[in-house]
Enzyme design. Structure first.
Site, PDB file in Angstrom:
ATOM      1  CG  ASP A  93      36.240   4.116  31.625  1.00  0.00           C
ATOM      2  OD1 ASP A  93      36.415   3.698  30.463  1.00  0.00           O
ATOM      3  OD2 ASP A  93      35.386   4.980  31.908  1.00  0.00           O
ATOM      4  CG  ASP A  95      36.176   8.305  26.554  1.00  0.00           C
ATOM      5  OD1 ASP A  95      36.577   9.438  26.281  1.00  0.00           O
ATOM      6  OD2 ASP A  95      36.518   7.283  25.921  1.00  0.00           O
TER       7      ASP A  95
HETATM    8 MG   LIG Z   1      33.724   5.458  30.710  1.00  0.00          MG
END
Ligand SMILES: [Mg+2]
Length: 257
Positions: A93, A95
């Protein structure tokens, strides 16, 4: 501004907000029709069955006779490259796992990424999580690495260009590759085109891997704490996972800890 913040996830967060406020502030302006033209990164098609055992894990193609289970029309990932053959696949991932981004100007931004929204260029201020460089380089040595973000490509792609100086990410998947399920963008690992027992997802948002919690390495959401060592601390676990034929038992023991 609400619409602008839907560029990346979580929404409407600023660097000053704490982890505990994350759940409360997950407003759903992501439904906004503001971003309607996604770049299509999904134009990978199922490759013909391999003749050299290189990708034994792909679901079977339909047969002329009989009724085998129907495979997905196409997978999110291209065929495994020769360099990555035999490696497990880690889905990473962006962010609050690797970086934190905000429209709020900050003096110590690692990157400032201009993003054009509706004819206006906005600056996105990106902070790198401590030890992200070391973490990414290590992941690149150990795994086939895929960036998978629910954010929009027009933001996440240039951030990945700046962040990944080593070409660690073999593929980048953005919001349009997620499945929208009960108000969340879910990363459906079964659509990757990899054997699930060899796939690990690292993500700060459990909603992202709600279809495959047994494949997850949870990670604390990161916003601005420069003393954070989570990525560094996870390296030994990933070293172990990279040697597993089947990642489930090690991940299960992690959950039972
Ligand atoms: Mg995230």
């Amino acid at each position: 501004m609400m619409q602008i913040t839907s560029l990346f996830l979580p929404l409407s967060l600023t660097v000053s907000q704490s982890n505990s406020s994350l759940k409360k502030h997950r407003s759903r302006s992501i439904f906004s029709p503001f971003f309607c033209c996604f770049r299509n990164y999904n134009e990978y098609h199922v490759e013909p069955p391999p003749t050299n055992n290189k990708t034994p894990s792909l679901p079977p193609l339909p047969e002329e006779n009989g009724s085998p289970p129907k495979p997905p029309a196409k997978f999110l990932l291209p065929e495994v490259s020769i360099a990555d053959y035999g490696k497990n696949c880690v889905v990473i991932d962006l962010d609050e796992t690797l970086v934190h981004s905000s429209f709020k100007p900050i003096s110590n931004a690692d990157f400032i990424v201009p993003v054009e929204i509706d004819g206006t260029v906005h600056q996105v201020y990106v902070l790198k999580r401590p030890h992200v460089d070391e973490f990414l380089q290590k992941m690149g040595e150990l795994f086939e690495c895929v960036l998978f973000t629910a954010s929009l490509a027009k933001y996440a792609d240039p951030v990945a260009d700046l962040l990944d100086q080593w070409g660690v990410f073999r593929a980048r998947l953005f919001r349009e590759s997620c499945v929208f399920h009960r108000g969340n963008y879910v990363k459906d690992l079964s659509r990757l085109g990899r054997e699930l027992s060899k796939v690990i997802i690292i993500d700060n948002s459990p909603a992202s891997y709600i279809f495959h919690p047994e494949n997850a390495v949870p990670v604390q959401s990161w916003f601005e704490d420069m003393t954070d060592t989570e990525l560094l601390d996870l390296i030994p676990l990933f070293e172990g996972l990279s040697k597993e034929e089947d990642v489930y038992s090690l991940l299960q023991s992690l959950r039972n800890r």
